[in-house]
Write a protein that holds these residues in place. Sequence first.
Motif, mmCIF file in Angstrom:
data_model
loop_
_atom_site.group_PDB
_atom_site.id
_atom_site.type_symbol
_atom_site.label_atom_id
_atom_site.label_comp_id
_atom_site.label_asym_id
_atom_site.label_seq_id
_atom_site.Cartn_x
_atom_site.Cartn_y
_atom_site.Cartn_z
ATOM 1 N N UNK A 24 63.117 98.122 48.987
ATOM 2 C CA UNK A 24 62.856 99.313 49.746
ATOM 3 C C UNK A 24 61.653 100.253 49.375
ATOM 4 N N UNK A 25 62.095 100.346 48.052
ATOM 5 C CA UNK A 25 60.877 101.335 47.577
ATOM 6 C C UNK A 25 59.692 100.877 47.191
ATOM 7 N N UNK A 101 49.637 105.385 37.443
ATOM 8 C CA UNK A 101 50.360 106.418 37.050
ATOM 9 C C UNK A 101 51.504 106.826 38.356
ATOM 10 N N UNK A 102 50.873 106.957 39.282
ATOM 11 C CA UNK A 102 51.531 107.397 40.560
ATOM 12 C C UNK A 102 52.762 106.221 40.989
ATOM 13 N N UNK A 103 52.288 105.167 40.871
ATOM 14 C CA UNK A 103 53.392 104.243 40.995
ATOM 15 C C UNK A 103 54.607 104.344 39.998
ATOM 16 N N UNK A 104 54.498 104.437 38.870
ATOM 17 C CA UNK A 104 55.081 104.483 37.713
ATOM 18 C C UNK A 104 56.153 105.927 38.006
ATOM 19 N N UNK A 105 55.213 106.880 38.201
ATOM 20 C CA UNK A 105 56.248 108.224 38.476
ATOM 21 C C UNK A 105 56.975 108.026 39.691
ATOM 22 N N UNK A 106 56.796 107.577 40.779
ATOM 23 C CA UNK A 106 57.633 107.291 41.727
ATOM 24 C C UNK A 106 58.746 106.381 41.411
ATOM 25 N N UNK A 107 58.413 105.155 40.529
ATOM 26 C CA UNK A 107 59.561 104.401 40.204
ATOM 27 C C UNK A 107 60.609 105.134 39.537
ATOM 28 N N UNK A 108 60.103 105.864 38.443
ATOM 29 C CA UNK A 108 61.020 106.758 37.631
ATOM 30 C C UNK A 108 61.756 107.578 38.284
ATOM 31 N N UNK A 109 61.227 108.382 39.124
ATOM 32 C CA UNK A 109 62.095 109.348 40.227
ATOM 33 C C UNK A 109 62.969 108.457 40.732
ATOM 34 N N UNK A 110 62.581 107.461 41.471
ATOM 35 C CA UNK A 110 63.589 106.665 42.120
ATOM 36 C C UNK A 110 64.727 106.133 41.201
ATOM 37 N N UNK A 113 67.151 108.942 40.430
ATOM 38 C CA UNK A 113 68.128 109.261 41.593
ATOM 39 C C UNK A 113 69.248 108.126 41.659
ATOM 40 N N UNK A 114 69.039 107.117 41.351
ATOM 41 C CA UNK A 114 69.804 105.815 41.240
ATOM 42 C C UNK A 114 70.902 106.099 40.245
ATOM 43 N N UNK A 115 70.545 106.748 39.157
ATOM 44 C CA UNK A 115 71.308 107.050 37.805
ATOM 45 C C UNK A 115 72.052 107.993 38.260
ATOM 46 N N UNK A 116 71.714 109.086 38.817
ATOM 47 C CA UNK A 116 72.489 110.085 39.281
ATOM 48 C C UNK A 116 73.652 109.846 40.424
#
Length: 143
Positions: A24-25, A101-110, A113-116
Motif C-alpha cells: 500500500x505504501x 531521500x524523500x522515499x527513505x524518509x517516508x518509508x522510515x516514518x511509515x 507508525x507500524x512500530x508504534x
Amino acid sequence: MTEADQLDLAISQLMRILIVDERRLFSDLGAATYNPLDVETLTYLWRQPGSTAKEIGLFLGVQATTMQSAIDRLQRRELLQRDHTALKGRSVALILTEAGETFCHRMHTHNLQNCEQMLSALAKADRPGFVRNIAAIAAKMAT
C-alpha cells in the motif's frame, strides 16, 4: 502447540500484514514495483551515505552483479546517483538523490507508525522489555 509453533504462527501473520501494508505504501508513493533488494539498498544508503556497491552487497549478502543491477535500476529511477568525486580507492561512492531521500524518509516514518501500533498492543510497562528482547533476537540472528 509448542512455543516455537506459536512464534512461527505469530511471525507469519505479522509478516503478511506488513507485506500488504508495504505494498500500500509503495502504491501511495507511485512505485508498486520495488523489490526487497531495492528497498534495502536505499535504506542502507540512507543510513550509510557514500557507501560503495561492494559495501552494500557485502552487507546484504548479494553477488556483485546482482548489486550492480539494483544500483542501475535505482539510478534509472533517479533515486540514487554515483558520486565520482567521492572515490573510495577505485570504487565510486553512492548517494541518494532528493527523490531517494524523500522515499527513505517516508518509508522510515511509515515503519515507525507500524512500530508504534505494534507497541500499543502491550502495556506501557512491558514495552521496554519487549524492545530489548526483539533487539537481542535480531542481534543473535544476525551472527
